[in-house]
Design a protein around this motif. Structure first.
Motif, PDB file in Angstrom:
ATOM      1  N   GLY A  47       0.803  -1.211   0.000  1.00 48.98           N
ATOM      2  CA  GLY A  47       0.000   0.000   0.000  1.00 48.98           C
ATOM      3  C   GLY A  47       0.836   1.261   0.000  1.00 48.98           C
ATOM      4  N   LYS A 191      -2.933   1.906   4.983  1.00 52.99           N
ATOM      5  CA  LYS A 191      -4.263   1.513   5.430  1.00 52.99           C
ATOM      6  C   LYS A 191      -5.376   2.096   4.563  1.00 52.99           C
ATOM      7  CE  LYS A 191      -3.049   1.180  10.348  1.00 52.99           C
ATOM      8  NZ  LYS A 191      -3.269   1.813  11.679  1.00 52.99           N
ATOM      9  N   SER A 193      -7.636   3.329   1.195  1.00 53.33           N
ATOM     10  CA  SER A 193      -8.208   2.611   0.060  1.00 53.33           C
ATOM     11  C   SER A 193      -7.214   2.525  -1.093  1.00 53.33           C
ATOM     12  CB  SER A 193      -9.473   3.333  -0.411  1.00 53.33           C
ATOM     13  OG  SER A 193      -9.761   3.021  -1.760  1.00 53.33           O
ATOM     14  N   SER A 229     -16.637   1.605  -7.503  1.00 57.28           N
ATOM     15  CA  SER A 229     -15.682   0.627  -6.982  1.00 57.28           C
ATOM     16  C   SER A 229     -16.166  -0.038  -5.702  1.00 57.28           C
ATOM     17  CB  SER A 229     -14.338   1.312  -6.697  1.00 57.28           C
ATOM     18  OG  SER A 229     -14.440   2.152  -5.557  1.00 57.28           O
ATOM     19  N   ASP A 231     -14.234  -0.405  -3.225  1.00 55.55           N
ATOM     20  CA  ASP A 231     -13.616   0.317  -2.118  1.00 55.55           C
ATOM     21  C   ASP A 231     -14.575   1.358  -1.538  1.00 55.55           C
ATOM     22  OD1 ASP A 231     -11.338  -1.120  -2.932  1.00 55.55           O
ATOM     23  OD2 ASP A 231     -10.017   0.512  -2.326  1.00 55.55           O
ATOM     24  N   GLU A 234     -17.261  -0.354   0.470  1.00 49.97           N
ATOM     25  CA  GLU A 234     -16.750  -0.826   1.750  1.00 49.97           C
ATOM     26  C   GLU A 234     -16.470   0.348   2.694  1.00 49.97           C
ATOM     27  OE1 GLU A 234     -15.023  -2.788   4.995  1.00 49.97           O
ATOM     28  OE2 GLU A 234     -16.528  -3.343   3.494  1.00 49.97           O
ATOM     29  N   GLY A 235     -15.921   1.434   2.150  1.00 49.72           N
ATOM     30  CA  GLY A 235     -15.658   2.600   2.985  1.00 49.72           C
ATOM     31  C   GLY A 235     -16.932   3.188   3.562  1.00 49.72           C
ATOM     32  N   PRO A 245     -12.398  -0.113   7.747  1.00 48.31           N
ATOM     33  CA  PRO A 245     -12.745  -0.768   6.474  1.00 48.31           C
ATOM     34  C   PRO A 245     -11.806  -1.928   6.159  1.00 48.31           C
ATOM     35  CG  PRO A 245     -11.613   1.313   6.081  1.00 48.31           C
ATOM     36  CD  PRO A 245     -11.849   1.230   7.553  1.00 48.31           C
ATOM     37  N   HIS A 246     -12.322  -2.895   5.434  1.00 50.17           N
ATOM     38  CA  HIS A 246     -11.532  -4.030   4.942  1.00 50.17           C
ATOM     39  C   HIS A 246     -11.586  -3.958   3.418  1.00 50.17           C
ATOM     40  CE1 HIS A 246     -11.454  -5.494   9.041  1.00 50.17           C
ATOM     41  NE2 HIS A 246     -12.783  -5.448   9.082  1.00 50.17           N
ATOM     42  N   TRP A 247     -10.594  -3.310   2.832  1.00 55.15           N
ATOM     43  CA  TRP A 247     -10.619  -3.032   1.402  1.00 55.15           C
ATOM     44  C   TRP A 247     -10.546  -4.314   0.587  1.00 55.15           C
ATOM     45  CZ3 TRP A 247     -12.263   1.573   1.586  1.00 55.15           C
ATOM     46  CH2 TRP A 247     -11.748   2.504   2.503  1.00 55.15           C
TER      47      TRP A 247
END
Length: 250
Positions: A47, A191, A193, A229, A231, A234-235, A245-247
């Motif tokens: 990341g 951490k 997105s 997306s 992401d 999830e966000g 969040p768990h991307w």
């Protein structure tokens, strides 16, 4: 090992490890850094990239012993000193000491730069009868045209506070804190997105030479893709559920 490569969660940590040579940049080190950054572009485990150095110096620049014996450095230097503009993964640089010549060029590849109060910087090539050709573009992007020219002509060394005031570095810390702060920033970026980071980095890179209208069109396109997306979904869900969040993996 002249470059130590470690994975710390989603942070890829690259550490220069030629302290006996003040972390001078020889062909092997340059290629190793460039290859690691390039490989990280397609690695969903990464990341953020953190670049630091062992010893008292960040990097004294080009390894002159190697260069004076006919080493072909141009292609690997071109790849190394354009990785900041080409990387869609954010690069954090932790500067612990002197960053001179190519070392300053390496600092200029950082999207976020944390410097120790003891760090110093300079385009010192002129003292050797050289000119900082291959690092000039990225340093000029960080420092501006007139200041980069002046520093190239004089070869003078400047301090961390000057680097902060001129926009080369983003934060100056006591020596005992600089590495920890750089690590903390890298972990926080890692951490975030992955889709949002990549879209934002792409916009930063591709909007630079566009007209106002073209930059707006690019922004609209990238924003639309993010709204579609996983992401963003999830966000939004994590925000509503008040959790981390768990991307999704790309």
């Amino acid at each position: 090992m002249s470059l130590i490569v470690e994975r710390e969660g989603r942070v890829l940590h690259l550490r220069l490890n030629r302290s006996e040579k003040r972390n001078a940049l020889n062909t092997k080190v340059c290629a190793a850094i460039a290859n690691a950054v390039q490989a990280a572009q397609d690695d969903p485990r990464t990341g953020c990239i953190l670049l630091s150095a062992a010893g008292k110096a960040f990097s004294a620049g080009m390894d002159l012993d190697e260069a004076m014996h006919g080493a072909d450095l141009e292609s690997v230097h071109e790849e190394l000193f354009t990785m900041g503009i080409n990387s869609l993964k954010p690069i954090v640089v932790s500067v612990n000491g002197a960053a001179l010549g190519g070392g300053l060029g390496l600092v200029a590849q950082g999207h976020i730069v944390i410097a120790s109060e003891e760090a110093t910087f300079g385009l010192t090539e002129i003292r050797l009868g050289l000119w900082p050709f291959l690092i000039y573009r990225s340093v000029e992007a960080a420092l501006g045209a007139r200041r980069t020219l002046e520093l190239s002509l004089t070869g003078r060394v400047f301090l961390a506070q000057d680097a902060l005031n001129w926009g080369l570095v983003h934060r100056v810390c006591p020596a005992a804190e600089a590495a920890d702060q750089a690590h903390a920033i890298a972990r926080d970026l890692a951490k975030a997105s992955p889709a949002a980071i990549a879209a934002g980095m792409r916009y930063w890179r591709e909007s630079r030479d566009k007209s106002w209208k073209e930059a707006g069109e690019l922004a609209g396109l990238l924003r639309k893709k993010l709204f579609e997306s996983g992401d963003l979904r999830e966000g939004y869900t994590a925000f509503k559920e008040k959790r981390e969040p768990h991307w999704p993996l790309p």
